[in-house]
Enzyme design. Structure first.
Site, mmCIF file in Angstrom:
data_model
loop_
_atom_site.group_PDB
_atom_site.id
_atom_site.type_symbol
_atom_site.label_atom_id
_atom_site.label_comp_id
_atom_site.label_asym_id
_atom_site.label_seq_id
_atom_site.Cartn_x
_atom_site.Cartn_y
_atom_site.Cartn_z
ATOM 1 C CE LYS A 183 -1.800 -1.309 3.511
ATOM 2 N NZ LYS A 183 -1.942 -2.980 3.844
ATOM 3 C CG ASN A 229 -2.475 2.872 7.340
ATOM 4 O OD1 ASN A 229 -2.601 2.997 8.842
ATOM 5 N ND2 ASN A 229 -1.797 1.683 6.949
ATOM 6 C CG HIS A 284 -4.012 -6.537 10.339
ATOM 7 N ND1 HIS A 284 -3.437 -6.622 11.022
ATOM 8 C CD2 HIS A 284 -3.941 -6.014 8.942
ATOM 9 C CE1 HIS A 284 -2.543 -5.261 10.780
ATOM 10 N NE2 HIS A 284 -2.740 -5.604 9.903
#
Length: 478
Positions: free
Chosen positions: A133, A156, A203
């Site tokens: 990302k 982020n 996650h």
């Protein structure tokens, strides 16, 4: 911005006099509390921790007239009409269960930023995925800047979206990195165009299941206007596009390391080409850049570049800007970073490869590897990773708390590969690991730190782990 009422494509929300609870201090909570207070909300901040940093942040907010409750992040303050949460707070926390029972909506900082955008706000080009990302968003920002557009890499990536949205600087477009956590709490986000780079288990303790994790990633496509960019090699990303509710005329655009079909970007004879944003895409293709313009030209990084190019092209950026942006881009440290060559052996730091999916991409970039791996597994299994990479491994040096899991996978799938198992976690462990790797390597090999694990068993973070590797390599070279 000071009127208190927000009308930016989502339902208007008048903050004046509303009781808003901000969950968590930190990078997102403090600016959220300040922004809400400035719009007339009656803000209470709740925070699990009560350490020196939290008390310092609380003092600054209390000086503005904001109520702060430290050491109590579980209780819903009386009268709460909206919660704005830090992205890392898990959905099953008692605070959110109480909010659900009371019918109180929960937003993340990304949702708040989206709602506070002005009527002429810059559109968002958004990126998510299990890995890649940050690099993709930075590549995208470099391409947009090369096209002469006012932009920033935000979200982020460490730059607060609230700061970007509410700051004085004006932008033409924003390159936005979004985590699965942030997307979970952003129900009304509607990007201009968005990309899901890849999907692999990660996650899951937070999301509860792979299905829930994928669904949160897929939220990034909701309401897209021009393009939903997906990874041809990862069918799960295309499935998310199929399930998304987008604006009329929005297109699915794939990226591939192979020859692209119509409505795809790909690679032909060392050239990055576009068959999506050209006239007569059944027959025509536009050259964008050479593979050598991508640094480093590892397969997963070329995929990142193609995804960034697809989003930029969706925004109307010319082909020359793609080339110039990629040429100017330099990746952050510890991302498949070449440290040195010693006696014909390359030493590469990919400490950022903190899960098996990232490590697999890193291992696929080299033909003959002495692999330094291990750390905190976070529930991961290593059989698929080892089985896929076995043919590339000359030897393996294992470090860290959960190294036995990798050793056992090696015994099952690569029993002939020599393994050095280092049973130490002191500051000299990395130097010994690199020394052992040098002993095992021959000219033409790559000594690759791609741990496939988190770093916190031995190091503060992956940056410190990568720094230790680089320092060890420099000591050997000296």
């Amino acid at each position: 911005m000071g009127s208190g009422k927000v009308t930016t494509g989502s339902a208007p929300f008048d903050f004046q006099g509303k009781h808003v609870t901000v969950a968590g201090l930190g990078v997102s909570g403090v600016p959220a509390a300040k922004a809400l207070h400035a719009r007339g909300a009656l803000v209470t901040v709740v925070n699990d921790g009560d350490d020196d940093r939290a008390r310092e942040q609380a003092a600054g907010l209390e000086a503005l007239g904001i109520t702060v409750r430290l050491g109590d992040g579980a209780t819903l303050p009386e009268g709460t009409e909206l919660i704005v949460t830090a992205p890392g707070w898990k959905p099953d926390k008692p605070l959110f269960l109480a909010a659900a029972l009371a019918g109180v909506p929960v937003w993340g900082d990304v949702e708040l930023a989206w709602r506070l955008r002005g009527p002429d706000a810059a559109p968002w080009l958004a990126v998510t995925g299990t890995n890649g990302k940050t690099t993709t968003v930075q590549m995208l920002a470099a391409i947009l800047k090369a096209a002469g557009l006012r932009t920033a890499a935000v979200g982020n990536i460490g730059v607060s979206l609230l700061d970007a949205v509410l700051g004085e600087e004006e932008y033409d477009v924003l390159a936005v990195e979004l985590s699965s956590y942030q997307l979970h709490w952003a129900p009304s986000l509607r990007a201009h165009s968005a990309a899901v780079l890849n999907l692999a288990p990660d996650h899951l303790d937070w999301h509860g299941s792979m299905e829930a994790y994928a669904a949160d990633k897929g939220r990034i496509y909701e309401g897209n206007k021009v393009a939903c960019v997906y990874n041809v090699a990862d069918k799960a990303t295309e499935d998310l596009v199929r399930e998304a509710d987008v604006e009329e005329g929005c297109r699915a655009v794939g990226f591939t390391l192979g020859t692209p079909g119509p409505s795809q970007l790909g690679v032909v004879e060392g050239i990055l080409v576009d068959r999506a944003f050209v006239e007569n895409r059944q027959k025509n293709a536009q050259e964008l850049a050479e593979v050598s313009d991508v640094r480093p030209p590892a397969p997963h990084n070329i995929a990142n570049a193609l995804a960034a190019a697809a989003l930029a092209r969706a925004f109307g950026v010319p082909a020359t800007a793609v080339r110039d942006g990629l040429r100017s881009f330099r990746p952050d440290a510890h991302r498949i970073e070449h440290v040195a060559d010693i006696d014909g052996v390359a030493y590469v730091d990919d400490s950022k490869a903190t899960n098996t999916h990232a490590a697999a991409a890193s291992l696929a970039a080299y033909d003959s590897i002495v692999w330094i791996a291990g750390g905190l597994a976070k529930g991961a299994t290593f059989d698929e990773l080892v089985a896929t990479a076995a043919g590339r491994l000359r030897a393996v040096v294992l470090i860290g708390a959960d190294r036995a899991l990798i050793r056992e996978a090696l015994a099952r799938h690569a029993p002939e590969v020599p393994v050095v198992d280092l049973d130490r976690t002191d500051t000299g462990a990395m130097l010994q690991a690199v020394t052992e790797a040098r002993r095992l390597a021959v000219a033409g090999d790559t000594v690759l730190l791609a741990p496939a694990c988190a770093s916190m068993d031995m190091f503060t973070n992956y940056n410190q782990r990568g720094d230790a590797f680089a320092a060890a390599v420099r000591e050997l070279r000296a």
